[in-house]
Design an enzyme around this catalytic site. Structure first.
Site, PDB file in Angstrom:
ATOM      1  N   HIS A  19       0.844  -1.204   0.000  1.00 49.34           N
ATOM      2  CA  HIS A  19       0.000   0.000   0.000  1.00 49.34           C
ATOM      3  C   HIS A  19       0.877   1.250   0.000  1.00 49.34           C
ATOM      4  CE1 HIS A  19      -0.444   1.165   4.563  1.00 49.34           C
ATOM      5  NE2 HIS A  19       0.766   0.761   4.317  1.00 49.34           N
ATOM      6  N   CYS A  43       5.756   6.513   4.438  1.00 49.27           N
ATOM      7  CA  CYS A  43       4.574   5.725   4.032  1.00 49.27           C
ATOM      8  C   CYS A  43       4.007   6.223   2.707  1.00 49.27           C
ATOM      9  CB  CYS A  43       3.478   5.801   5.092  1.00 49.27           C
ATOM     10  SG  CYS A  43       3.983   5.104   6.672  1.00 49.27           S
ATOM     11  N   HIS A  46       5.008   0.288  -0.324  1.00 45.06           N
ATOM     12  CA  HIS A  46       5.733  -0.592   0.593  1.00 45.06           C
ATOM     13  C   HIS A  46       4.680  -1.619   1.037  1.00 45.06           C
ATOM     14  CE1 HIS A  46       3.785   2.268   3.283  1.00 45.06           C
ATOM     15  NE2 HIS A  46       3.873   1.363   4.226  1.00 45.06           N
ATOM     16  N   HIS A  61       3.105  -4.858   4.033  1.00 47.36           N
ATOM     17  CA  HIS A  61       2.984  -5.402   5.383  1.00 47.36           C
ATOM     18  C   HIS A  61       2.442  -6.829   5.351  1.00 47.36           C
ATOM     19  CE1 HIS A  61       3.733  -1.576   7.341  1.00 47.36           C
ATOM     20  NE2 HIS A  61       2.851  -0.978   6.570  1.00 47.36           N
ATOM     21  N   ASP A  66      -5.154 -10.618  -0.166  1.00 46.02           N
ATOM     22  CA  ASP A  66      -3.825 -11.220  -0.014  1.00 46.02           C
ATOM     23  C   ASP A  66      -2.998 -11.107  -1.295  1.00 46.02           C
ATOM     24  OD1 ASP A  66      -1.811 -12.640   1.333  1.00 46.02           O
ATOM     25  OD2 ASP A  66      -2.463 -14.518   0.416  1.00 46.02           O
ATOM     26  N   HIS A  67      -1.734 -10.677  -1.131  1.00 50.44           N
ATOM     27  CA  HIS A  67      -0.815 -10.518  -2.259  1.00 50.44           C
ATOM     28  C   HIS A  67      -1.354  -9.506  -3.277  1.00 50.44           C
ATOM     29  CE1 HIS A  67       1.251 -13.854  -0.412  1.00 50.44           C
ATOM     30  NE2 HIS A  67       2.266 -13.675  -1.235  1.00 50.44           N
ATOM     31  N   GLU A 125      -1.096  -3.971  11.685  1.00 52.20           N
ATOM     32  CA  GLU A 125      -0.265  -3.594  10.537  1.00 52.20           C
ATOM     33  C   GLU A 125       1.173  -4.038  10.797  1.00 52.20           C
ATOM     34  OE1 GLU A 125      -1.148   0.110   8.101  1.00 52.20           O
ATOM     35  OE2 GLU A 125       0.697   0.675   9.121  1.00 52.20           O
TER      36      GLU A 125
END
Lengths: 142, 142, 142, 142, 142, 142
Positions: free
Chosen positions: A19, A38, A44, A46, A84-85, A129
């Site tokens: 994100h 950020c 980047h 998580h 996811d991913h 996070e």
């Protein structure tokens, strides 16, 4: 029905996503000032840990409020499979115009699950996070 | 100097980054077949946990092999500052032509640290991509 | 091929099982003296955490030693599917005449996996019976 | 006896203690420069996690290398009882003239345990001062 | 007495037990359909983590709501000693006619502790069956 | 303003400190009887984990209730900088006449933070003295 018999059950799932935090109505300088690293335009990411709390009365025949395998399947089908991913900003329509902060991701996940889970159950979503930064919605669970 | 006095010290740091797995010499179909959802062209991400092991003899005056504050500063300056909140594929030159698998990221971090840490110390790097998937390099520490 | 390029990759899986520790050639008194409450004839149980370490050289085309998804699938098919939600003494033929201590379970899992994983990879198995009690086999990984 | 049957078993214990890092042959300024806030003359403290690894062959009658209850009792009697809720500098004679760094505490614990555990077993001690700072002695276990 | 001075204290304990989920008034097919692999007639098991929350006002002379050593002893005497290394279905009378789901085990533990802890203290019990599946009773603590 | 939009955000920090539990108005025998080994006059210590929960409505422009970097900085400046690597009894004026039990430390930290954080945010402090002993204040967060 006796409210005193209500019990809470929890299920943890996880997803890995990229994100970027920014407000498209601001210029780069203000985005940089507010969101710092950020705001990296290349994104980047998580490992998000997702904890869903569900309250209700145990079924006297099974001893389950809801089989946690069933709760896990609901979370996987409607949240993990979608998130996811993925790149939250680019791949998830909810974040087309909504900054994917932990707060907003958590509230979106709550909205998704609230539609899929019978209203006789209360639900609350906690989203990690990182191990040290996490959020929870709503504040009270009914 | 007596090898029997060697002791290992460990320091853990972390960074959050986005990446995508693919081989640019392959077509999309083969990348999809091999890398699956890790091949998402919009990237996904992880909270990477980095554990650096360093072996040597304690200094008799301090009782330290290396002050872990110093080791932490080396890791932060040369790895975390460069990798944290970055897109590994786009922002880190090492991965311009190298697939940023956990294995390759770990070996790159080892190479970076090996140049910054005196050769009388052995070093080994463990990198957690998730709590359940991690890698360690080299296999033996000298 | 340069041994210096070897790297270790790790995958964690888990299973939940019941077991009982006893030596059938001993009388009850001696079993009680040696195995204490682990000797309960009605069994007790654990959440076993299983960590498999695999060493080898990264494939230059993928950057993987072995895709951890593949390693995970091997462990799930040959170990987790057989052991999860089972009574180790009654349901798993390996423990018909072998006391299911953590040591013996770990060595059995190693034997199972060693047959399914190419010999060019070294493997080592760590098994957590609880967070504070665990075992690892073999001592050295080749 | 076949060395290939060696297996490692681990037991974790913990103790909470106060300490201060300083070298009595240095002046305050140098102690402050080297040990920083760890040099507070009023002491600070930690929850130490202690992990003892023991290698040997499983006993064919029990399936244990050493009953981890026995190993736990040895560690508790000789280390935890002496160190827990103590001031390492003032209450533990080993640190009368030895700076209680994690390295030195770990080597002292190894020395204590090595005298209490049969030499046919190899032992190695890992000591966590915090989750992110820890040490291990010796480097190799025989 | 000022409710604003209430504080919550928590103590975690654990026990390892075997269990089987089934409803004796159902036939095998329905038990299998509802409880799946948890219905194994030979039992399976878990490392249960038990977290007890107690609310009250700190005693001005000690600064304790209740000495956590005392709370730990109560939990150990009345819950851990009875449940640890046991088969919940066979060894614990509470589950003679009650399916030992996490929900029911949690409510039984609450009932046991509520009788042993002064009513001026509120209590709440959280029970982890695995790291990802857990329950909490009651929903609100008074 | 709609209370239903309130969300909770959490930030974890840590500090390492020494302390001793005793009541100066009691004689040694009574202090020993009540506080046991926690009464060691030479002090012992802990790695304290501090979790601060803050409730409020997300800012529509940022998606943050409060930037967790900002919350982290407030905690570090006003709590961690003062408490880390200190002797709570001797170095922290709050505990000159107040026994530094986890309860009292938690309430002091709450008092410190409540003065530094805008009253439109609710706050709650959880303090871990060990992984198994922790406290939370206040019981309800407004």
């Amino acid at each position: 029905m006796n409210a005193g018999n209500k019990i809470a059950v929890f299920r943890k799932e996880h997803f890995n996503a990229a994100h970027r935090l920014f407000n498209p109505s601001w210029d780069d300088q203000r985005n940089e000032a507010v969101f710092g690293k950020c705001n990296n335009p290349n994104y980047h990411g998580h490992n998000y840990e997702l904890m869903v709390k569900l309250t209700g009365e145990p079924d006297p025949e099974t001893g389950f409020v809801m089989d946690l395998k069933v709760l896990s399947d609901i979370i996987k089908e409607h949240v993990v499979e979608r998130f996811d991913h993925k790149n939250l900003n680019l791949d998830i329509p909810y974040f087309k115009d909504l900054n994917p902060t932990a707060e907003n991701i958590c509230m979106v996940i709550y909205t998704i699950l609230r539609e899929k889970i019978d209203l006789r159950f209360g639900i609350q979503v906690r989203l990690y996070e990182t191990e040290r930064n996490f959020v929870e919605y709503p504040v009270d669970i009914n």
